[in-house]
Enzyme design. Structure first.
Site, PDB file in Angstrom:
ATOM      1  N   ASP A 356       0.854  -1.181   0.000  1.00  0.00           N
ATOM      2  CA  ASP A 356       0.000   0.000   0.000  1.00  0.00           C
ATOM      3  C   ASP A 356       0.892   1.233   0.000  1.00  0.00           C
ATOM      4  O   ASP A 356       2.102   1.141   0.198  1.00  0.00           O
ATOM      5  CB  ASP A 356      -0.907  -0.029   1.232  1.00  0.00           C
ATOM      6  CG  ASP A 356      -2.052   0.965   1.135  1.00  0.00           C
ATOM      7  OD1 ASP A 356      -2.219   1.561   0.054  1.00  0.00           O
ATOM      8  OD2 ASP A 356      -2.761   1.145   2.125  1.00  0.00           O
ATOM      9  N   ASP A 619      -2.004  -3.187   6.157  1.00  0.00           N
ATOM     10  CA  ASP A 619      -2.355  -3.075   7.575  1.00  0.00           C
ATOM     11  C   ASP A 619      -3.837  -2.796   7.801  1.00  0.00           C
ATOM     12  O   ASP A 619      -4.270  -2.582   8.923  1.00  0.00           O
ATOM     13  CB  ASP A 619      -1.543  -1.959   8.233  1.00  0.00           C
ATOM     14  CG  ASP A 619      -1.842  -0.580   7.634  1.00  0.00           C
ATOM     15  OD1 ASP A 619      -2.523  -0.533   6.586  1.00  0.00           O
ATOM     16  OD2 ASP A 619      -1.402   0.429   8.207  1.00  0.00           O
ATOM     17  N   ASP A 623      -7.041  -5.181   3.367  1.00  0.00           N
ATOM     18  CA  ASP A 623      -5.829  -5.888   2.928  1.00  0.00           C
ATOM     19  C   ASP A 623      -5.836  -7.365   3.311  1.00  0.00           C
ATOM     20  O   ASP A 623      -4.994  -8.128   2.828  1.00  0.00           O
ATOM     21  CB  ASP A 623      -4.582  -5.233   3.549  1.00  0.00           C
ATOM     22  CG  ASP A 623      -4.353  -3.825   3.030  1.00  0.00           C
ATOM     23  OD1 ASP A 623      -4.571  -3.606   1.825  1.00  0.00           O
ATOM     24  OD2 ASP A 623      -3.970  -2.954   3.821  1.00  0.00           O
ATOM     25  N   ASN A 687      31.521 -40.392  -1.295  1.00  0.00           N
ATOM     26  CA  ASN A 687      31.790 -41.556  -0.446  1.00  0.00           C
ATOM     27  C   ASN A 687      31.293 -42.844  -1.082  1.00  0.00           C
ATOM     28  O   ASN A 687      31.817 -43.926  -0.826  1.00  0.00           O
ATOM     29  CB  ASN A 687      31.128 -41.369   0.925  1.00  0.00           C
ATOM     30  CG  ASN A 687      31.882 -40.378   1.787  1.00  0.00           C
ATOM     31  OD1 ASN A 687      33.057 -40.097   1.538  1.00  0.00           O
ATOM     32  ND2 ASN A 687      31.210 -39.834   2.796  1.00  0.00           N
ATOM     33  N   ASN A 712      31.856 -39.762  11.296  1.00  0.00           N
ATOM     34  CA  ASN A 712      30.612 -39.049  10.983  1.00  0.00           C
ATOM     35  C   ASN A 712      30.167 -38.161  12.135  1.00  0.00           C
ATOM     36  O   ASN A 712      29.660 -37.053  11.926  1.00  0.00           O
ATOM     37  CB  ASN A 712      29.519 -40.062  10.645  1.00  0.00           C
ATOM     38  CG  ASN A 712      28.399 -39.432   9.834  1.00  0.00           C
ATOM     39  OD1 ASN A 712      28.644 -38.843   8.794  1.00  0.00           O
ATOM     40  ND2 ASN A 712      27.181 -39.554  10.329  1.00  0.00           N
TER      41      ASN A 712
END
Length: 887
Positions: A356, A619, A623, A687, A712
């Protein structure tokens, strides 16, 4: 019937009748509300043990303690156990738990302990950091809690909606959220939207009249329900049910649907299942190869389970959660309150911002500059009538009304009294009051000039009144246009006199009015607006202005803040377009004026359907539909309750500059999450080649299961610094969107680079350090064990160091360390883990982990490998980003 109803309630107090009991089902609660709404008002108040003056403050506090907060069940925070259970439902966590259980069952306690530690690391860290961040955000977020007006001790006081109790008398006006299920006591031109309950999109008129013959509560004309909102008018009502005892609360589980998945949610889910499928294939392959080549199927199972852990991106839930939580906390410090964590990613992905004009581009500080008659002379009559209109209106006072009342101070109550009111609504775009003034009932109307002209048949010049003919009307329009071009907001003031015998009025009385003059307001552009618009453009966000204001005022403001207005479209123009033409105009135009709430929503939906990630900032009541339809609904602390409820993000400062900072923070969150995903995907893919090849070629396991798990676990620790990592400005210069295809390509190109150096390490250990002696028949079992341990230790260290180093290479598109440095927390965690990895072969834990000390010359080789690995990875990474982009 009334006597029976009162008799029933005389046998039990309001406390007993409304206590939350298991036996009070939805049907009983609905019947009670129906009963309350079908008896006279005084009897209803008596049944609820209250009065027209509301409750006393002490009684309100007592009932709050008795009935609890006025909240829905699903808004309450989960318990600790429930929260942990929810996090453990992740497929990645479930997979690790199963592996830990299987390891324990076959006697591998060390493996079970390490895997359990990984689960605790992922789940525990995400819980602790998420809770800490959530607490901090909630403490700030209390500022944006919706509030309502109630009568306490006969006076209007503002309380949080959560503090409303049965028996409270609530004051409602346009923009209010209905805070509970209530029976109306009075209502004037009162329209309510209850689509959340009934599915009816049109607003419903409510009255205070008694209801008879209605079979369902939703048909009651004098009942309002928790979750609905006020479109226009004013009313007072007495609260019957709160919280889970409301109609909305009792069926909240059915009404609460999962929000639509964002592209980021879908991307993370897709990546998770991609890695799980990848892991399943790898585990089966490794289990088969090791079992057949080594002949020990139990060892093969344990090794395969270890590989499963190594290939599982178990830190993904923690990384995502902690990044989002940290982002929410950081954004809160920048005056951006995140109501829903997943909205952060969408916030960073916004490429079109619809906003707005008033309060966003302008100061939201309307100043009354002039009050003039139709020929441009200052007029005290215009000021007096405007003051009376604003003073006596009982609805929500907007900036215009406050500016009028602040401009002067008239003692109006000595000379006139309020007779009636015709509240503002978005269809009429005007509001009127009727006052007893100087011997007549005077209807004073204030509103948009076009609407005022439409209902005026005469105009006043000095003390004389003349017919408002078309030629004069056209001249007046031209005068107002000139004022608009100068940036003034112009409202018309008109009036009509009625005999004092007339006491009630309707909108049909707003006809044949006398045009008195104008009041001129000025809302200067914000000092920060031009800078914010420039920054948003630089960050790849296109700004579109959607306003109900006129084009002339809007155009001037846009030009003042640096928005190029190549094309301006009105709501009337949009309403006449075909679907295809509408889509084209929405793409091309930057400013939309005189648009309705429905058109704002249409524009947002059309932009989304064209592939844009749309943020909508608003707001007001009008809206709310667009806020709900946007990818990210953005409201402000000063917005009406309806807007704040519909929004995903609430700004504590209504500024595009604050919004730009929030967007950048959202992009940082996204970028750090994608870092981990790229690292995990490429590392795991590399891997695959290393593990499969080594399992087939070597006469022993390339790494012991406990070493795989330890490797890991340490690597996981090295990733905990990612949420606090720095992000290059180039990475957040444009909107970031999720592309799972690009992640897969990255995995395919970067992953094999690590395998090159894994195989180089295999060759180093096998030939240079003579681990090939394992195949010498003259070697004893102990010597073979030493050689296998040396090989396994060498690969353990190389694998951990290269995996950890890759974090610094992949985290940036620049040359790492020199042109882009990681944050201090991330640098410390990675250096610490690398140091631990190098220390372990010489530590007291070496024996338990099956490791042996490495020769000194090994470190020279590894240093060379690390340098070459970093160089090659950077070259491939740079080529990849130049070829495929960085999304």
């Amino acid at each position: 019937m009334i006597m029976q109803f009162l008799e029933r309630f005389s046998k039990r107090s309001v406390s007993d009748s409304l206590k939350p009991r298991a036996l009070q089902d939805a049907g009983e609660l609905e019947r009670r509300l129906l009963d309350i709404c079908t008896i006279p008002i005084q009897d209803a108040l008596r049944a609820l043990e209250t009065g027209l003056r509301g409750l006393s403050q002490e009684e309100g506090e007592r009932r709050l303690g008795e009935f609890g907060p006025n909240e829905l069940a699903h808004t309450r925070r989960r318990s600790f156990l429930s929260e942990i259970f929810q996090r453990c439902k992740s497929p990645l966590v479930l997979q690790l738990l199963i592996i830990a259980i299987v390891s324990g069952c076959i006697g591998e306690i060390k493996s079970a302990v390490i895997v359990t530690a990984m689960v605790l690391l992922s789940v525990g860290l995400s819980y602790i950091l998420d809770r800490r961040s959530t607490n901090a955000v909630e403490s700030l977020g209390k500022r944006v809690q919706s509030r309502t007006l109630v009568l306490r001790n006969g006076k209007e006081v503002e309380v949080k909606i959560s503090e409303v109790v049965p028996g409270d008398v609530v004051v409602l006006h346009a923009g209010s959220i209905v805070p509970a299920d209530l029976r109306l006591l009075s209502a004037k031109d009162f329209f309510v939207s209850q689509s959340a309950l009934s599915g009816e999109s049109m607003a419903v008129e409510k009255t205070a009249n008694g209801a008879q013959g209605h079979t369902t509560v939703l048909e009651l004309p004098n009942a309002c329900f928790f979750g609905s909102s006020v479109n226009s008018g004013a009313a007072r009502g007495v609260v019957v049910h709160t919280g889970t005892r409301t109609i909305f609360g009792s069926i909240s589980q059915r009404l609460t649907e999962r929000r639509e998945e964002t592209s980021f949610d879908r991307g993370v889910r897709s990546f998770t299942w991609l890695m799980i499928r990848f892991m399943v294939v790898m585990v089966c392959a490794v289990f088969s190869i090791v079992g057949m080549t080594k002949g020990n199927w139990e060892e093969a199972l344990l090794f395969a389970l270890s590989i499963a852990v190594g290939l599982t991106p178990e830190m993904l839930p923690m990384i995502v959660t902690v990044n989002l939580a940290k982002g929410a906390l950081t954004m809160a410090k920048k005056k951006v309150i995140v109501k829903r964590l997943p909205a952060i990613q969408n916030f960073g992905a916004i490429d079109v911002l619809c906003t707005d004009k008033t309060g966003t581009l302008t100061q939201d500080r309307v100043i009354l500059k002039r009050h003039m008659d139709i020929v441009g002379h200052e007029s005290e009559d215009v000021l007096n009538y405007a003051y009376l209109n604003s003073y006596y209106q009982t609805g929500m006072r907007n900036l215009i009304d406050r500016a009028i009342l602040e401009h002067t101070d008239l003692n109006v109550e000595e000379n006139c009294t309020l007779v009636d009111e015709l509240p503002f609504d978005f269809q009429r775009r005007r509001m009127s009051v009727v006052v007893d003034y100087e011997g007549d009932h005077v209807l004073i109307c204030k509103g948009a000039v076009e609407e005022i002209y439409a209902i005026c048949g005469q105009y006043q010049n000095g003390d004389e009144v003349y017919p408002l003919i078309d030629m004069i009307r056209e001249d007046l329009f031209e005068d107002v246009e000139e004022l608009n071009k100068d940036g003034y907001r112009v409202l018309g003031i008109a009036y009509r006199e009625f005999p004092r015998e007339r006491t009630t009025y309707t909108v049909t009385d707003e006809s044949d009015l006398i045009l008195l003059g104008y009041i001129l307001f000025f809302d200067p552009p914000k000092d920060s607006a031009a800078e914010a618009v420039k920054l948003l453009k630089e960050t790849g966000v296109e700004v579109k202005v959607l306003t109900g204001d006129n084009g002339l005022v809007t155009g001037k403001v846009c030009r003042d803040v640096g928005l190029i207005v190549d094309r301006m479209v009105t709501g009337a123009d949009l309403s006449e377009l075909s679907k295809d033409r509408f889509s084209q105009i929405v793409r091309e135009a930057d400013v939309f004026v005189k648009v309705t709430p429905a058109q704002k929503e249409q524009i947002v939906r059309e932009l989304r359907s064209n592939g844009h990630v749309v943020g909508f900032m608003g707001d007001g009541i009008n809206d709310a539909p667009a806020l709900k339809s946007a990818d990210v609904g953005i409201s402000v602390d000063s917005g009406v309750d309806v807007a704040k409820e519909a929004a995903d993000i609430v700004l504590l400062e209504k500024s595009l500059l604050v919004l730009e900072e929030g967007i950048i923070e959202g992009r940082k969150v996204f970028a750090n999450i994608v870092k981990y995903i790229r690292m995990g995907a490429s590392s795991n893919f590399g891997n695959m080649f290393s593990v499969v090849g080594a399992s087939y070629l070597l006469p022993f396991l390339p790494m012991l299961p406990v070493q795989v798990l330890t490797n890991n676990l340490l690597y996981d620790f090295s990733q905990t610094g990612i949420p606090a990592d720095n992000v290059d400005q180039e990475q957040i210069a444009k909107p970031l969107k999720w592309h799972i295809g690009n992640i897969k390509r990255f995995m395919v190109f970067i992953g094999p680079v690590s395998s090159i150096f894994d195989y180089a390490t295999f060759g180093l250990m096998w030939f240079f350090f003579h681990c090939s002696g394992f195949n010498d028949p003259s070697m004893g079992a102990a010597q073979k064990g030493e050689l296998a341990s040396l090989f396994q230790t060498g690969w353990f260290v190389e694998s951990l160091l290269t995996q950890t180093l890759i974090v610094h290479i992949i985290r940036t598109r620049k040359i790492p360390f020199f042109r882009s440095s990681a944050s201090l927390p991330m640098t410390l965690t990675t250096l610490t883990i690398m140091a631990i990895g190098a220390w372990l072969p010489y530590s007291p834990f070496a024996g338990a982990l099956g490791m042996v000390p490495l020769p000194l010359i090994y470190w020279a080789w590894i240093a060379a490998f690390l340098f070459l690995y970093a160089t090659l990875t950077h070259i491939v990474k740079t080529w990849f980003f130049n070829r495929y982009g960085g999304s």
